[in-house]
Write an enzyme that holds these catalytic residues in place. Structure first.
Site, PDB file in Angstrom:
ATOM      1  N   TYR A 191       4.745  -4.261 -86.933  1.00 49.23           N
ATOM      2  CA  TYR A 191       5.507  -4.572 -88.150  1.00 49.23           C
ATOM      3  C   TYR A 191       5.065  -5.899 -88.773  1.00 49.23           C
ATOM      4  CZ  TYR A 191       8.246  -0.410 -87.558  1.00 49.23           C
ATOM      5  OH  TYR A 191       8.611   0.917 -87.469  1.00 49.23           O
TER       6      TYR A 191
ATOM      7  N   ASN B 276      11.325   4.236 -98.278  1.00 50.49           N
ATOM      8  CA  ASN B 276      10.302   3.222 -98.005  1.00 50.49           C
ATOM      9  C   ASN B 276      10.925   1.928 -97.494  1.00 50.49           C
ATOM     10  OD1 ASN B 276       8.639   5.132 -99.014  1.00 50.49           O
ATOM     11  ND2 ASN B 276       8.303   4.142-100.994  1.00 50.49           N
ATOM     12  N   VAL B 277      10.193   1.271 -96.615  1.00 48.86           N
ATOM     13  CA  VAL B 277      10.688  -0.001 -96.083  1.00 48.86           C
ATOM     14  C   VAL B 277      10.046  -1.184 -96.813  1.00 48.86           C
ATOM     15  CG1 VAL B 277      11.269   0.984 -93.837  1.00 48.86           C
ATOM     16  CG2 VAL B 277       8.999  -0.007 -94.172  1.00 48.86           C
ATOM     17  N   ASP B 278       9.142  -0.904 -97.741  1.00 49.75           N
ATOM     18  CA  ASP B 278       8.560  -2.002 -98.524  1.00 49.75           C
ATOM     19  C   ASP B 278       9.565  -2.462 -99.586  1.00 49.75           C
ATOM     20  OD1 ASP B 278       8.238  -0.599-101.107  1.00 49.75           O
ATOM     21  OD2 ASP B 278       6.653   0.562-100.140  1.00 49.75           O
TER      22      ASP B 278
ATOM     23  N   HIS C 151      15.787   3.832 -94.733  1.00 50.65           N
ATOM     24  CA  HIS C 151      15.111   3.613 -93.444  1.00 50.65           C
ATOM     25  C   HIS C 151      14.892   2.139 -93.130  1.00 50.65           C
ATOM     26  CE1 HIS C 151      13.424   7.999 -93.782  1.00 50.65           C
ATOM     27  NE2 HIS C 151      14.688   7.958 -93.427  1.00 50.65           N
TER      28      HIS C 151
ATOM     29  N   GLY D 192       6.985  11.244-104.532  1.00 48.37           N
ATOM     30  CA  GLY D 192       6.163  10.749-103.421  1.00 48.37           C
ATOM     31  C   GLY D 192       6.742  10.939-102.043  1.00 48.37           C
ATOM     32  N   THR D 193       7.441  12.035-101.836  1.00 47.08           N
ATOM     33  CA  THR D 193       7.906  12.310-100.469  1.00 47.08           C
ATOM     34  C   THR D 193       7.615  13.756-100.107  1.00 47.08           C
ATOM     35  OG1 THR D 193       9.820  12.501 -98.988  1.00 47.08           O
ATOM     36  CG2 THR D 193      10.303  12.584-101.341  1.00 47.08           C
ATOM     37  N   SER D 194       7.177  13.965 -98.861  1.00 45.33           N
ATOM     38  CA  SER D 194       6.867  15.323 -98.401  1.00 45.33           C
ATOM     39  C   SER D 194       8.134  16.082 -98.045  1.00 45.33           C
ATOM     40  CB  SER D 194       5.948  15.246 -97.176  1.00 45.33           C
ATOM     41  OG  SER D 194       6.611  14.563 -96.135  1.00 45.33           O
TER      42      SER D 194
HETATM   43  N1  APR Z   1       1.914   9.415-105.993  1.00 45.76           N
HETATM   44  C1  APR Z   1       2.940  10.228-105.620  1.00 45.76           C
HETATM   45  N2  APR Z   1       2.958  10.910-104.453  1.00 45.76           N
HETATM   46  C2  APR Z   1       1.907  10.772-103.632  1.00 45.76           C
HETATM   47  C3  APR Z   1       0.795   9.941-103.945  1.00 45.76           C
HETATM   48  C4  APR Z   1       0.826   9.245-105.198  1.00 45.76           C
HETATM   49  N3  APR Z   1      -0.160   8.440-105.587  1.00 45.76           N
HETATM   50  N4  APR Z   1      -0.087  10.022-102.919  1.00 45.76           N
HETATM   51  C5  APR Z   1       0.445  10.860-102.001  1.00 45.76           C
HETATM   52  N5  APR Z   1       1.650  11.317-102.434  1.00 45.76           N
HETATM   53  C6  APR Z   1       2.576  12.255-101.780  1.00 45.76           C
HETATM   54  C7  APR Z   1       1.988  13.196-100.737  1.00 45.76           C
HETATM   55  O1  APR Z   1       1.440  14.359-101.375  1.00 45.76           O
HETATM   56  C8  APR Z   1       3.207  13.514 -99.874  1.00 45.76           C
HETATM   57  O2  APR Z   1       3.914  14.640-100.375  1.00 45.76           O
HETATM   58  O3  APR Z   1       3.541  11.485-101.084  1.00 45.76           O
HETATM   59  C9  APR Z   1       4.075  12.263-100.022  1.00 45.76           C
HETATM   60  C10 APR Z   1       4.104  11.384 -98.801  1.00 45.76           C
HETATM   61  O4  APR Z   1       4.725  12.072 -97.757  1.00 45.76           O
HETATM   62  P1  APR Z   1       4.936  11.384 -96.332  1.00 45.76           P
HETATM   63  O5  APR Z   1       3.667  10.713 -95.905  1.00 45.76           O
HETATM   64  O6  APR Z   1       5.511  12.418 -95.435  1.00 45.76           O
HETATM   65  O7  APR Z   1       6.000  10.207 -96.605  1.00 45.76           O
HETATM   66  P2  APR Z   1       7.584  10.280 -96.703  1.00 45.76           P
HETATM   67  O8  APR Z   1       8.037  11.598 -97.234  1.00 45.76           O
HETATM   68  O9  APR Z   1       8.038   9.050 -97.393  1.00 45.76           O
HETATM   69  O10 APR Z   1       7.999  10.169 -95.188  1.00 45.76           O
HETATM   70  C11 APR Z   1       9.357  10.101 -94.874  1.00 45.76           C
HETATM   71  O11 APR Z   1       8.917   9.671 -92.564  1.00 45.76           O
HETATM   72  O12 APR Z   1       7.520   8.558 -91.117  1.00 45.76           O
HETATM   73  C12 APR Z   1       8.779   8.592 -91.662  1.00 45.76           C
HETATM   74  O13 APR Z   1      10.367   6.913 -91.903  1.00 45.76           O
HETATM   75  C13 APR Z   1       9.130   7.325 -92.394  1.00 45.76           C
HETATM   76  O14 APR Z   1      10.220   7.028 -94.514  1.00 45.76           O
HETATM   77  C14 APR Z   1       9.239   7.775 -93.835  1.00 45.76           C
HETATM   78  C15 APR Z   1       9.629   9.223 -93.690  1.00 45.76           C
END
Ligand code: APR
Length: 227
Positions: A53, A87-89, A104, A170-172
């Site tokens: 971290y 996001n933690v940022d 988170h 931006g989240t999966s």
């Molecule tokens: N703009 C928008 N989305 C984007 C970009 C971009 N430039 N680049 C990538 N992505 C998308 C990817 O296609 C994906 O769907 O952002 C998503 C990121 O997904 P993850 O890596 O799974 O991140 P997240 O959903 O935030 O993860 C959730 O998981 O590991 C834990 O606690 C951690 O908060 C995190 C949580």
């Protein structure tokens, strides 16, 4: 003003230079997620976790908010915007968003290992072994690790229920309970999904998929909402 709720994930910070989680085979900056982001990892090797971290905080100092974060601030001109972020940022804060709920935790804060309510702002990037809270217990990162409760989920659910518009960027939608928030909006609430990849979602009349990066995708959203 209509209430617009944004649920953001790692992807919104990708263009600021912070890697997303699921782009490198489940490893996070070359570490097993369970080694650096779980209570068991902390028990096993707190020095590794502190160092991990510390590196994330150092990296954050070199990053700037991008057009995606800034576009979300721009939406405040016409909407009552609430950001719920995984996001933690602190890039939403530094861009200027006024209402942010961190699901988170936050990289720039630390908490007592004895009493979770003792949370402090960290000066600089480094948290050391031996840094203690006022009760004499070791401090740890103020991060919700895998397997830990997500205290902010209740207010997040309330916000999502009350949303007139939901924007997911931006989240999966892989990690619960955050991913489940999308189920709390009413069937008629418009949902905008901004992601350059193929996130999990069920096509429905109220869902608009903006298949772009956050920088251009949020701008497109602003244009769509102003029509
Ligand atoms: N703009 C928008 N989305 C984007 C970009 C971009 N430039 N680049 C990538 N992505 C998308 C990817 O296609 C994906 O769907 O952002 C998503 C990121 O997904 P993850 O890596 O799974 O991140 P997240 O959903 O935030 O993860 C959730 O998981 O590991 C834990 O606690 C951690 O908060 C995190 C949580």
């Amino acid at each position: 003003m209509k209430k617009l709720v944004v649920l953001s994930g790692a992807g919104i910070s990708a263009e600021s230079g912070i890697k997303t989680f699921r782009e490198s085979n489940g490893l996070w900056e070359n570490h097993e997620v369970t080694d650096v982001a779980s209570p068991e990892g902390w028990e096993r090797d707190p020095h590794l976790v502190l160092d991990f971290y510390n590196q994330r905080r150092k990296q954050l100092l070199e990053c700037e908010p991008n057009a995606g974060h800034k576009g979300i601030v721009e939406l405040e001109k016409n909407f009552d915007v609430h950001v719920i972020t995984q996001n933690v940022d602190n890039l939403h804060e530094r861009a200027g968003s006024s209402k942010i709920l961190h699901l988170h935790g936050e990289l720039t804060k630390v908490e007592s290992t004895k009493d979770k309510n003792l949370v402090y702002d960290l000066d600089g990037w480094e948290l050391k072994w031996g840094d203690k809270c006022e009760k004499g217990a070791q401090l740890r990162p103020h991060i919700v690790w895998f397997g830990e409760a997500v205290p902010a989920i209740e207010p997040a659910i309330e916000l999502t229920r009350a949303a007139d518009i939901l924007v997911v960027v931006g989240t999966s939608l892989n990690v619960y309970p955050a991913a489940g928030l999308i189920n709390y909006v009413s069937k008629r609430t418009p949902i905008y999904l901004i992601d350059p990849g193929q996130p999990l979602y069920t096509p429905a009349p109220n869902i608009t998929f903006i298949n772009e990066k956050a920088s251009t995708g949020v701008q497109k959203l602003i244009n769509l909402l102003s029509q």
